[in-house]
Design an enzyme around this catalytic site. Structure first.
Site, PDB file in Angstrom:
ATOM      1  N   CYS A 177      71.941  66.904 -11.494  1.00 14.24           N
ATOM      2  CA  CYS A 177      71.222  67.933 -10.749  1.00 14.24           C
ATOM      3  C   CYS A 177      71.192  69.282 -11.480  1.00 14.24           C
ATOM      4  O   CYS A 177      72.175  69.708 -12.072  1.00 14.24           O
ATOM      5  CB  CYS A 177      71.830  68.190  -9.385  1.00 14.24           C
ATOM      6  SG  CYS A 177      71.878  66.745  -8.358  1.00 14.24           S
ATOM      7  N   ARG A 233      69.066  67.125 -16.610  1.00 14.98           N
ATOM      8  CA  ARG A 233      70.245  67.031 -15.748  1.00 14.98           C
ATOM      9  C   ARG A 233      70.021  66.098 -14.553  1.00 14.98           C
ATOM     10  O   ARG A 233      70.934  65.849 -13.780  1.00 14.98           O
ATOM     11  CB  ARG A 233      70.638  68.419 -15.236  1.00 14.98           C
ATOM     12  CG  ARG A 233      70.991  69.405 -16.325  1.00 14.98           C
ATOM     13  CD  ARG A 233      71.349  70.737 -15.713  1.00 14.98           C
ATOM     14  NE  ARG A 233      72.501  70.640 -14.855  1.00 14.98           N
ATOM     15  CZ  ARG A 233      73.758  70.745 -15.245  1.00 14.98           C
ATOM     16  NH1 ARG A 233      74.019  70.982 -16.511  1.00 14.98           N
ATOM     17  NH2 ARG A 233      74.740  70.638 -14.385  1.00 14.98           N
ATOM     18  N   TRP A 267      69.705  64.284  -9.291  1.00 18.44           N
ATOM     19  CA  TRP A 267      70.215  62.991  -9.737  1.00 18.44           C
ATOM     20  C   TRP A 267      71.008  62.482  -8.541  1.00 18.44           C
ATOM     21  O   TRP A 267      72.066  63.026  -8.207  1.00 18.44           O
ATOM     22  CB  TRP A 267      71.109  63.155 -10.969  1.00 18.44           C
ATOM     23  CG  TRP A 267      71.555  61.845 -11.542  1.00 18.44           C
ATOM     24  CD1 TRP A 267      70.867  61.054 -12.413  1.00 18.44           C
ATOM     25  CD2 TRP A 267      72.788  61.169 -11.281  1.00 18.44           C
ATOM     26  NE1 TRP A 267      71.584  59.929 -12.698  1.00 18.44           N
ATOM     27  CE2 TRP A 267      72.762  59.968 -12.024  1.00 18.44           C
ATOM     28  CE3 TRP A 267      73.897  61.436 -10.488  1.00 18.44           C
ATOM     29  CZ2 TRP A 267      73.815  59.056 -12.004  1.00 18.44           C
ATOM     30  CZ3 TRP A 267      74.937  60.531 -10.462  1.00 18.44           C
ATOM     31  CH2 TRP A 267      74.892  59.354 -11.224  1.00 18.44           C
ATOM     32  N   ASN A 279      74.397  71.341  -6.678  1.00 14.79           N
ATOM     33  CA  ASN A 279      74.781  70.391  -7.727  1.00 14.79           C
ATOM     34  C   ASN A 279      76.248  70.064  -7.520  1.00 14.79           C
ATOM     35  O   ASN A 279      77.073  70.972  -7.425  1.00 14.79           O
ATOM     36  CB  ASN A 279      74.567  71.048  -9.103  1.00 14.79           C
ATOM     37  CG  ASN A 279      75.216  70.259 -10.227  1.00 14.79           C
ATOM     38  OD1 ASN A 279      75.255  69.042 -10.182  1.00 14.79           O
ATOM     39  ND2 ASN A 279      75.719  70.955 -11.230  1.00 14.79           N
ATOM     40  N   GLY A 280      76.585  68.768  -7.434  1.00 16.89           N
ATOM     41  CA  GLY A 280      77.981  68.382  -7.255  1.00 16.89           C
ATOM     42  C   GLY A 280      78.130  67.445  -6.080  1.00 16.89           C
ATOM     43  O   GLY A 280      77.172  66.802  -5.660  1.00 16.89           O
ATOM     44  N   GLU A 309      77.656  52.099 -30.640  1.00 18.52           N
ATOM     45  CA  GLU A 309      76.798  53.258 -30.391  1.00 18.52           C
ATOM     46  C   GLU A 309      75.323  52.859 -30.509  1.00 18.52           C
ATOM     47  O   GLU A 309      74.489  53.269 -29.695  1.00 18.52           O
ATOM     48  CB  GLU A 309      77.154  54.381 -31.389  1.00 18.52           C
ATOM     49  CG  GLU A 309      76.260  55.605 -31.344  1.00 18.52           C
ATOM     50  CD  GLU A 309      76.188  56.294 -29.978  1.00 18.52           C
ATOM     51  OE1 GLU A 309      76.997  55.980 -29.083  1.00 18.52           O
ATOM     52  OE2 GLU A 309      75.272  57.112 -29.798  1.00 18.52           O
ATOM     53  N   LYS A 355      72.354  53.091 -27.587  1.00 23.67           N
ATOM     54  CA  LYS A 355      71.026  53.727 -27.736  1.00 23.67           C
ATOM     55  C   LYS A 355      69.936  52.747 -27.307  1.00 23.67           C
ATOM     56  O   LYS A 355      68.993  53.117 -26.619  1.00 23.67           O
ATOM     57  CB  LYS A 355      70.748  54.152 -29.188  1.00 23.67           C
ATOM     58  CG  LYS A 355      71.552  55.305 -29.763  1.00 23.67           C
ATOM     59  CD  LYS A 355      71.522  56.570 -28.984  1.00 23.67           C
ATOM     60  CE  LYS A 355      72.583  56.586 -27.949  1.00 23.67           C
ATOM     61  NZ  LYS A 355      73.446  57.636 -27.711  1.00 23.67           N
ATOM     62  N   GLU A 380      69.978  52.327 -23.439  1.00 26.34           N
ATOM     63  CA  GLU A 380      69.506  53.503 -22.704  1.00 26.34           C
ATOM     64  C   GLU A 380      68.001  53.713 -22.865  1.00 26.34           C
ATOM     65  O   GLU A 380      67.320  54.052 -21.916  1.00 26.34           O
ATOM     66  CB  GLU A 380      70.183  54.762 -23.261  1.00 26.34           C
ATOM     67  CG  GLU A 380      71.613  54.899 -22.887  1.00 26.34           C
ATOM     68  CD  GLU A 380      72.211  56.114 -23.579  1.00 26.34           C
ATOM     69  OE1 GLU A 380      72.675  57.005 -22.886  1.00 26.34           O
ATOM     70  OE2 GLU A 380      72.210  56.163 -24.832  1.00 26.34           O
ATOM     71  N   HIS A 382      84.598  33.582 -32.056  1.00 26.40           N
ATOM     72  CA  HIS A 382      85.494  33.510 -30.891  1.00 26.40           C
ATOM     73  C   HIS A 382      84.710  33.578 -29.584  1.00 26.40           C
ATOM     74  O   HIS A 382      85.275  33.876 -28.532  1.00 26.40           O
ATOM     75  CB  HIS A 382      86.540  34.628 -30.965  1.00 26.40           C
ATOM     76  CG  HIS A 382      87.393  34.533 -32.186  1.00 26.40           C
ATOM     77  ND1 HIS A 382      88.343  33.549 -32.353  1.00 26.40           N
ATOM     78  CD2 HIS A 382      87.399  35.261 -33.335  1.00 26.40           C
ATOM     79  CE1 HIS A 382      88.918  33.694 -33.540  1.00 26.40           C
ATOM     80  NE2 HIS A 382      88.351  34.733 -34.165  1.00 26.40           N
ATOM     81  N   LYS A 423      71.933  63.692 -18.201  1.00 23.43           N
ATOM     82  CA  LYS A 423      72.585  64.112 -19.444  1.00 23.43           C
ATOM     83  C   LYS A 423      74.055  64.473 -19.233  1.00 23.43           C
ATOM     84  O   LYS A 423      74.911  64.114 -20.009  1.00 23.43           O
ATOM     85  CB  LYS A 423      71.830  65.308 -20.009  1.00 23.43           C
ATOM     86  CG  LYS A 423      72.384  65.837 -21.309  1.00 23.43           C
ATOM     87  CD  LYS A 423      71.666  65.225 -22.475  1.00 23.43           C
ATOM     88  CE  LYS A 423      72.299  65.537 -23.790  1.00 23.43           C
ATOM     89  NZ  LYS A 423      72.301  64.353 -24.651  1.00 23.43           N
TER      90      LYS A 423
HETATM   91  C1  F6R Z   1      74.788  58.254 -24.446  1.00 21.79           C
HETATM   92  C2  F6R Z   1      75.093  59.387 -23.624  1.00 21.79           C
HETATM   93  C3  F6R Z   1      76.257  59.320 -22.727  1.00 21.79           C
HETATM   94  C4  F6R Z   1      77.176  60.515 -23.042  1.00 21.79           C
HETATM   95  C5  F6R Z   1      78.352  60.546 -22.055  1.00 21.79           C
HETATM   96  C6  F6R Z   1      79.317  61.655 -22.387  1.00 21.79           C
HETATM   97  O1  F6R Z   1      73.606  58.448 -25.169  1.00 21.79           O
HETATM   98  O2  F6R Z   1      74.426  60.391 -23.699  1.00 21.79           O
HETATM   99  O3  F6R Z   1      76.935  58.120 -22.864  1.00 21.79           O
HETATM  100  O4  F6R Z   1      77.619  60.374 -24.353  1.00 21.79           O
HETATM  101  O5  F6R Z   1      77.865  60.717 -20.764  1.00 21.79           O
HETATM  102  O6  F6R Z   1      78.714  62.890 -22.337  1.00 21.79           O
HETATM  103  P1  F6R Z   1      79.413  64.167 -22.967  1.00 21.79           P
HETATM  104  O7  F6R Z   1      79.486  63.947 -24.424  1.00 21.79           O
HETATM  105  O8  F6R Z   1      78.526  65.310 -22.583  1.00 21.79           O
HETATM  106  O9  F6R Z   1      80.779  64.258 -22.340  1.00 21.79           O
END
Ligand code: F6R
Length: 586
Positions: A2, A27, A74, A100-101, A463, A467, A470, A486, A581
């Site tokens: 949010c 957000r 969100w 927000n929260g 990682e 990507k 997501e 395995h 985010k």
């Molecule tokens: C992946 C992604 C999330 C963040 C995770 C941690 O692309 O963006 O997995 O990496 O939510 O976020 P931060 O780094 O802001 O604590």
């Protein structure tokens, strides 16, 4: 999670608020809404969808008035519906809020307020703030007192902005971000400087447990006990002004493309902090490193770097799991916390647990105004500028650079960390965009992708798969090469696509053998390597570089691949469904 924003000034509020919300959409983007105050009334417009869609449908930016509030959601409590979208008016409509929260005691408060005759329309926890403020205001007709009484009753994490029917704005924060902008044309109050950065770079950061009242006489800040508080106005760093997509179709592409520069910034601007942190680490009794999502994958890379080059044992911990083993920390432990936002609730909780035992916190953070920085003994900035795309890209490679720098300092330069070479190598990979786009084309109808790497390349495989998940919504999984036999080999057939991370280093031959075993089961192989091989159905060429440095470059083609595959699948790479985010709730 949010975004909230408020504006009080001399210009029409709604267009300013809509622009700010668009910038903070990373957000949360389930729904959006704006309320403005004009002629003794608060008018609300809102709806499900992204800012531009909802604005087109209900003309948010045409609301009249020079005072207003806005929100992108969100969803946590209540479905994604128009009714659950913010702003939420109190039952009399005299106050409206954006939040927000999470309000943990919303159910009890709601019941009490309902028995007092206040009515609720939504299923959200947030609406309780509007009615509680109204209840407290009805008692005294004093805005300041109503805020003090309200925050005394709310439990949880929150930042909210309320507009009252006389046009006053009030905002409060408890463990959620809230930043004030002081401009020539008015005041702004927002979750992120991006909400108003094009109007002013003069900001005030209220502390936790403080609230703000803004009216025609100016701005006043108080603590939750109603004592006045003074804060300096500071200037935001100029990197924040660079939050436009510019020539790029998406923020994600822009941020991937910035990496030749951002990795240099991460390495060059942080020498003092890295030296201090490295000294501290050398004397630690126990060393832990934590993060969530992408930041956790960076922590996994740290494990290899610290043990191989610095000869130091470091335990990576998934932040959300730390609560289940709080006793591992001791007084002289050090916890390195990695976070782009510095606001992830799970990371902050892990840090709190460690601090209770007297452990010291070193943080690696992009947002230097974040809560994590306040909790840390030393904070090392990523200096990569705002990352708006929800999927972390440039922040990941910057996190790695900081970790490499630390280890290189501890081992007296044993890594041969030449960031200029790394930067050139990334530029070369980026110039291979059309080849990567061709490969992405093949992934359009694929249901499962595996990403395989050995040793230090396994966290990169994790990682890379994150990507792909997501951005494309394709099921993707990172696999350690040696584990194939395995179990995972059972999954391989002619419908599988497997990305093989195979730089020409000590893992090369074993990884190539894994690729052959997979190929023998009919799967298609995409090789990411500086060395061609007949086993690859598709080869994505990467430049050769010093062995220790491959992790810094080999993630870039996978980021690009995921980005292009998202476009092929017609998903929005900047705003993947169901995600946000900055995950500020547990
Ligand atoms: C992946 C992604 C999330 C963040 C995770 C941690 O692309 O963006 O997995 O990496 O939510 O976020 P931060 O780094 O802001 O604590």
């Amino acid at each position: 999670m949010c975004s909230i924003i408020g504006y009080l000034g001399i210009s029409p509020a709604a267009p300013i608020i809509v622009k700010g919300l668009k910038r903070m959409e990373y957000r949360g983007y389930d729904s959006v809404g704006v309320a403005t105050f004009s002629e003794h009334h608060i008018n609300v417009r809102k709806g499900v969808g992204k800012v531009l869609e909802v604005n087109k449908a209900v003309k948010l930016d045409e609301l009249i008035g020079t005072i207003g509030i806005g929100h992108t959601r969100w969803a946590t409590h209540g479905m994604v519906t128009d009714t659950n979208a913010h702003p939420h008016p109190s039952s009399s409509g005299e106050i409206a809020i954006v939040h927000n929260g999470i309000i943990e005691n919303h159910e009890e408060l709601k019941k009490e307020l309902q028995t007092l005759g206040y009515t609720f329309k939504s299923q959200t926890d947030s609406e309780v703030i509007a009615n509680l403020l109204q209840y407290n205001y009805d008692k005294t007709k004093e805005i300041k007192k109503s805020v003090v009484d309200t925050v005394a009753e709310l439990k949880g994490n929150y930042a909210f902005v309320a507009v009252f029917q006389d046009g006053t704005l009030a905002a409060a924060r408890l463990h959620e971000p809230l930043i004030i902008g002081v401009g020539r044309e008015g005041y702004f109050i927002s979750s992120d400087v991006l909400g108003f950065v094009e109007y002013t770079d003069e900001v005030i950061y209220p502390d936790n447990k403080e609230f703000v009242i803004i009216d025609s006489s100016g701005l006043k800040i108080f603590d939750f006990d109603a004592n006045p508080v003074q804060h300096q106005i500071t200037k935001v760093s100029k990197e924040f002004a660079d939050a436009y997509k510019g020539q790029y179709a998406h923020y994600t592409l822009k941020e991937i493309s910035e990496q030749p520069t951002t990795i240099l910034n991460a390495g060059n601007k942080t020498k003092i902090e890295i030296d201090l942190a490295s000294d501290l680490i050398k004397h630690a009794r126990n060393l832990y490193i934590t993060g969530s999502g992408t930041s956790y994958n960076a922590a996994l890379i740290a494990k290899f770097l610290f043990s191989k080059y610095a000869k130091i044992k470091i335990d990576p911990l998934i932040s959300s799991e730390v609560q289940f083993s709080p006793d591992i920390f001791e007084e002289k432990s050090i916890l390195i916390a990695i976070s782009q936002s510095g606001e992830s609730a799970d990371v902050l909780e892990a840090v709190n647990i460690a601090k209770k035992t007297g452990s010291k916190i070193i943080s690696i953070v992009n947002m230097m105004t974040s809560s994590l920085v306040h909790q840390s003994s030393i904070s090392i900035g990523l200096n990569c500028g705002p990352e708006i795309g929800v999927a972390a890209t440039k922040s990941f490679t910057s996190q790695l650079v900081v970790l490499y720098k630390m280890v290189d300092k501890i081992c007296d330069g044993c890594i041969e960390l030449d960031l200029t070479k790394v930067s050139e190598a990334i530029k070369k990979i980026l110039s291979n965009d059309s080849k990567i786009r061709d490969v992405a084309n093949r992934l359009k109808d694929v249901s499962d992708i595996y990403v395989l790497g050995r040793g230090i390349h396994y966290p990169i495989a994790s990682e890379g798969s994150l990507k792909l998940k997501e951005l494309t919504y394709i099921h993707a999984e990172g696999l350690p090469g040696g584990e194939l036999k395995h179990g995972p080999l059972a999954l391989m057939d002619s419908n599988s696509y497997v990305l093989i991370i195979n730089p020409n280093d000590s893992t090369y031959n074993d990884t190539l053998t894994s690729a052959r075993e997979i190929k023998a089961r009919g799967a298609k192989i995409i090789g990411i390597s500086d060395k061609p091989s007949d086993v690859y159905d598709y080869w994505i060429d990467i430049p050769s570089i010093t062995e220790s440095l491959y992790p810094l470059i080999e993630i870039v083609p996978i980021q690009l691949l995921a980005y292009h595959a998202a476009l092929e699948k017609d998903t929005d790479p900047d705003y993947p469904r169901n995600l946000a985010k900055s995950v500020t709730v547990k």
